[in-house]
Design a protein around this motif. Structure first.
Motif, PDB file in Angstrom:
ATOM      1  N   ASP A   1       0.834  -1.205   0.000  1.00 15.00           N
ATOM      2  CA  ASP A   1       0.000   0.000   0.000  1.00 15.00           C
ATOM      3  C   ASP A   1       0.877   1.266   0.000  1.00 15.00           C
ATOM      4  O   ASP A   1       0.614   2.223  -0.735  1.00 15.00           O
ATOM      5  N   ILE A   2       1.935   1.254   0.798  1.00 13.60           N
ATOM      6  CA  ILE A   2       2.852   2.411   0.856  1.00 13.60           C
ATOM      7  C   ILE A   2       3.511   2.612  -0.521  1.00 13.60           C
ATOM      8  O   ILE A   2       3.637   3.737  -1.017  1.00 13.60           O
ATOM      9  N   LEU A   3       3.901   1.494  -1.144  1.00 16.13           N
ATOM     10  CA  LEU A   3       4.532   1.589  -2.470  1.00 16.13           C
ATOM     11  C   LEU A   3       3.558   2.123  -3.518  1.00 16.13           C
ATOM     12  O   LEU A   3       3.931   2.950  -4.356  1.00 16.13           O
ATOM     13  N   GLU A   4       2.318   1.639  -3.473  1.00 13.46           N
ATOM     14  CA  GLU A   4       1.306   2.094  -4.445  1.00 13.46           C
ATOM     15  C   GLU A   4       1.079   3.601  -4.334  1.00 13.46           C
ATOM     16  O   GLU A   4       0.865   4.282  -5.329  1.00 13.46           O
ATOM     17  N   LYS A   5       1.159   4.114  -3.104  1.00 15.55           N
ATOM     18  CA  LYS A   5       0.949   5.561  -2.900  1.00 15.55           C
ATOM     19  C   LYS A   5       2.174   6.351  -3.361  1.00 15.55           C
ATOM     20  O   LYS A   5       2.048   7.367  -4.041  1.00 15.55           O
ATOM     21  N   THR A   6       3.370   5.891  -2.976  1.00 17.50           N
ATOM     22  CA  THR A   6       4.559   6.723  -3.201  1.00 17.50           C
ATOM     23  C   THR A   6       5.071   6.656  -4.640  1.00 17.50           C
ATOM     24  O   THR A   6       5.761   7.587  -5.064  1.00 17.50           O
ATOM     25  N   ILE A   7       4.738   5.617  -5.375  1.00 12.38           N
ATOM     26  CA  ILE A   7       5.213   5.562  -6.765  1.00 12.38           C
ATOM     27  C   ILE A   7       4.516   6.642  -7.609  1.00 12.38           C
ATOM     28  O   ILE A   7       4.985   7.005  -8.692  1.00 12.38           O
TER      29      ILE A   7
ATOM     30  N   ILE B   1       4.450   9.648  -6.563  1.00 10.69           N
ATOM     31  CA  ILE B   1       5.180  10.877  -6.224  1.00 10.69           C
ATOM     32  C   ILE B   1       6.586  10.864  -6.842  1.00 10.69           C
ATOM     33  O   ILE B   1       7.088  11.888  -7.274  1.00 10.69           O
ATOM     34  N   PHE B   2       7.214   9.665  -6.851  1.00 14.35           N
ATOM     35  CA  PHE B   2       8.587   9.558  -7.342  1.00 14.35           C
ATOM     36  C   PHE B   2       8.633   8.880  -8.713  1.00 14.35           C
ATOM     37  O   PHE B   2       7.709   8.149  -9.074  1.00 14.35           O
ATOM     38  N   ASP B   3       9.748   9.119  -9.451  1.00 10.29           N
ATOM     39  CA  ASP B   3       9.893   8.484 -10.772  1.00 10.29           C
ATOM     40  C   ASP B   3      10.265   7.012 -10.629  1.00 10.29           C
ATOM     41  O   ASP B   3       9.887   6.183 -11.445  1.00 10.29           O
ATOM     42  N   LYS B   4      11.052   6.731  -9.602  1.00  9.90           N
ATOM     43  CA  LYS B   4      11.455   5.336  -9.364  1.00  9.90           C
ATOM     44  C   LYS B   4      11.607   5.104  -7.869  1.00  9.90           C
ATOM     45  O   LYS B   4      12.070   5.998  -7.149  1.00  9.90           O
ATOM     46  N   ILE B   5      11.196   3.909  -7.430  1.00  6.47           N
ATOM     47  CA  ILE B   5      11.416   3.546  -6.023  1.00  6.47           C
ATOM     48  C   ILE B   5      12.240   2.269  -5.971  1.00  6.47           C
ATOM     49  O   ILE B   5      11.928   1.289  -6.673  1.00  6.47           O
ATOM     50  N   ILE B   6      13.270   2.319  -5.156  1.00  3.27           N
ATOM     51  CA  ILE B   6      14.096   1.130  -4.950  1.00  3.27           C
ATOM     52  C   ILE B   6      13.735   0.559  -3.586  1.00  3.27           C
ATOM     53  O   ILE B   6      13.938   1.210  -2.555  1.00  3.27           O
ATOM     54  N   VAL B   7      13.155  -0.630  -3.593  1.00  2.11           N
ATOM     55  CA  VAL B   7      12.839  -1.297  -2.327  1.00  2.11           C
ATOM     56  C   VAL B   7      14.130  -1.974  -1.873  1.00  2.11           C
ATOM     57  O   VAL B   7      14.695  -2.789  -2.605  1.00  2.11           O
ATOM     58  N   ALA B   8      14.607  -1.584  -0.688  1.00  2.00           N
ATOM     59  CA  ALA B   8      15.914  -2.047  -0.223  1.00  2.00           C
ATOM     60  C   ALA B   8      15.746  -2.967   0.985  1.00  2.00           C
ATOM     61  O   ALA B   8      15.387  -2.532   2.079  1.00  2.00           O
ATOM     62  N   VAL B   9      16.038  -4.230   0.753  1.00  2.00           N
ATOM     63  CA  VAL B   9      15.904  -5.245   1.808  1.00  2.00           C
ATOM     64  C   VAL B   9      17.197  -5.300   2.607  1.00  2.00           C
ATOM     65  O   VAL B   9      18.272  -5.495   2.025  1.00  2.00           O
ATOM     66  N   ILE B  10      17.098  -5.120   3.907  1.00  2.00           N
ATOM     67  CA  ILE B  10      18.335  -5.148   4.700  1.00  2.00           C
ATOM     68  C   ILE B  10      18.825  -6.578   4.903  1.00  2.00           C
ATOM     69  O   ILE B  10      18.037  -7.496   5.162  1.00  2.00           O
ATOM     70  N   HIS B  11      20.133  -6.735   4.738  1.00  2.00           N
ATOM     71  CA  HIS B  11      20.776  -8.022   4.993  1.00  2.00           C
ATOM     72  C   HIS B  11      21.561  -7.821   6.289  1.00  2.00           C
ATOM     73  O   HIS B  11      22.682  -7.314   6.276  1.00  2.00           O
ATOM     74  N   ASN B  12      20.887  -8.149   7.408  1.00  2.00           N
ATOM     75  CA  ASN B  12      21.466  -7.904   8.724  1.00  2.00           C
ATOM     76  C   ASN B  12      22.018  -9.214   9.283  1.00  2.00           C
ATOM     77  O   ASN B  12      21.255 -10.111   9.644  1.00  2.00           O
TER      78      ASN B  12
ATOM     79  N   ASN C   1       8.214   0.897 -12.524  1.00  2.00           N
ATOM     80  CA  ASN C   1       9.306   1.710 -11.972  1.00  2.00           C
ATOM     81  C   ASN C   1       9.677   1.367 -10.528  1.00  2.00           C
ATOM     82  O   ASN C   1      10.014   2.242  -9.728  1.00  2.00           O
ATOM     83  N   ILE C   2       9.536   0.080 -10.216  1.00  2.00           N
ATOM     84  CA  ILE C   2       9.970  -0.394  -8.891  1.00  2.00           C
ATOM     85  C   ILE C   2      11.172  -1.311  -9.117  1.00  2.00           C
ATOM     86  O   ILE C   2      11.119  -2.214  -9.956  1.00  2.00           O
ATOM     87  N   GLU C   3      12.243  -1.043  -8.348  1.00  5.24           N
ATOM     88  CA  GLU C   3      13.417  -1.919  -8.405  1.00  5.24           C
ATOM     89  C   GLU C   3      13.551  -2.525  -7.006  1.00  5.24           C
ATOM     90  O   GLU C   3      13.175  -1.877  -6.027  1.00  5.24           O
ATOM     91  N   VAL C   4      14.040  -3.737  -6.928  1.00  2.00           N
ATOM     92  CA  VAL C   4      14.200  -4.361  -5.607  1.00  2.00           C
ATOM     93  C   VAL C   4      15.654  -4.796  -5.443  1.00  2.00           C
ATOM     94  O   VAL C   4      16.215  -5.425  -6.341  1.00  2.00           O
ATOM     95  N   GLY C   5      16.236  -4.442  -4.315  1.00  2.00           N
ATOM     96  CA  GLY C   5      17.628  -4.813  -4.077  1.00  2.00           C
ATOM     97  C   GLY C   5      17.880  -5.086  -2.611  1.00  2.00           C
ATOM     98  O   GLY C   5      16.961  -5.023  -1.783  1.00  2.00           O
ATOM     99  N   CYS C   6      19.126  -5.410  -2.304  1.00  2.00           N
ATOM    100  CA  CYS C   6      19.542  -5.727  -0.934  1.00  2.00           C
ATOM    101  C   CYS C   6      20.630  -4.755  -0.512  1.00  2.00           C
ATOM    102  O   CYS C   6      21.393  -4.295  -1.347  1.00  2.00           O
ATOM    103  N   PHE C   7      20.695  -4.466   0.786  1.00  3.14           N
ATOM    104  CA  PHE C   7      21.826  -3.671   1.255  1.00  3.14           C
ATOM    105  C   PHE C   7      22.255  -4.152   2.631  1.00  3.14           C
ATOM    106  O   PHE C   7      21.469  -4.780   3.352  1.00  3.14           O
TER     107      PHE C   7
END
Ligand code: PNS
Length: 158
Positions: free
Chosen positions: A19-25, A27-38, A63-69
């Motif tokens: 839901d947060i992604l559907e709203k914010t996309i 507003i922004f041109d691209k959103i990178i969803v960043a999964v933490i690798h803790n 325009n959604i990219e998914v990655g890890c950090f």
């Protein structure tokens, strides 16, 4: 191009996150969803599984990219040339922790701002940990998580 990073544990992603992604996309041109690798945490899903579940659950969005950090979020923000951090707020209890994190990130990298988005009231009580506990105890969470996640939870805990 306005790029924002939406960081989190996403263990697993819920309908509240989507839901947060559907709203914010909008507003922004691209959103990178960043999964933490803790390395200090023991998540249910591996970082690769969490990334895959987010990809499957966001196929309807462009325009959604998914990655890890790992390490500092602001280093990832710099690497991705993002201008904002997105965080969802459910209730006031989220606020104190979120404000502290936003101020810390601002201190570490003054060029970045955190954008808070209110959760849809339908998902105010939804968290990844509550969902996992419900499934573990035999509850039906199909209205709270994407279908791919429901299947993943069944496989791991059902
Ligand atoms: O979904 P979560 O667990 O609330 O997400 C928390 C997360 C991953 C956004 C936060 O722990 C984080 O940014 N960790 C990276 C470490 C960091 O940059 N710390 C300094 C800012 S407090």
């Amino acid at each position: 191009m306005k790029v924002a990073v939406y960081p989190g544990s996403f263990d697993p992603v819920t309908n509240g996150h989507i839901d947060i992604l559907e709203k914010t996309i909008k507003i922004f041109d691209k959103i990178i969803v960043a999964v933490i690798h803790n390395v200090y945490k023991q998540p249910l899903f591996t970082p690769e599984e969490r990334v895959e579940l987010i990809k499957e659950s966001t196929q309807h969005l462009k325009n959604i990219e998914v990655g890890c950090f790992s390490g500092l979020l602001v280093d990832y923000i710099k690497e991705k040339k993002a201008c904002a951090i997105i965080r969802g707020l459910r209730t006031v209890t989220d606020f104190e922790y979120e404000m502290q994190m936003a101020m810390m990130n601002k201190e570490l990298f003054p060029e970045v701002d955190t954008v808070f988005v209110m959760s849809n009231s339908k998902y105010i009580f939804v968290s990844s940990s509550a969902v996992k506990e419900a499934v573990l105890l035999g509850g039906d969470v199909s209205t709270l998580v994407p279908e791919a996640v429901r299947r993943g939870l069944e496989r791991k805990l059902g």
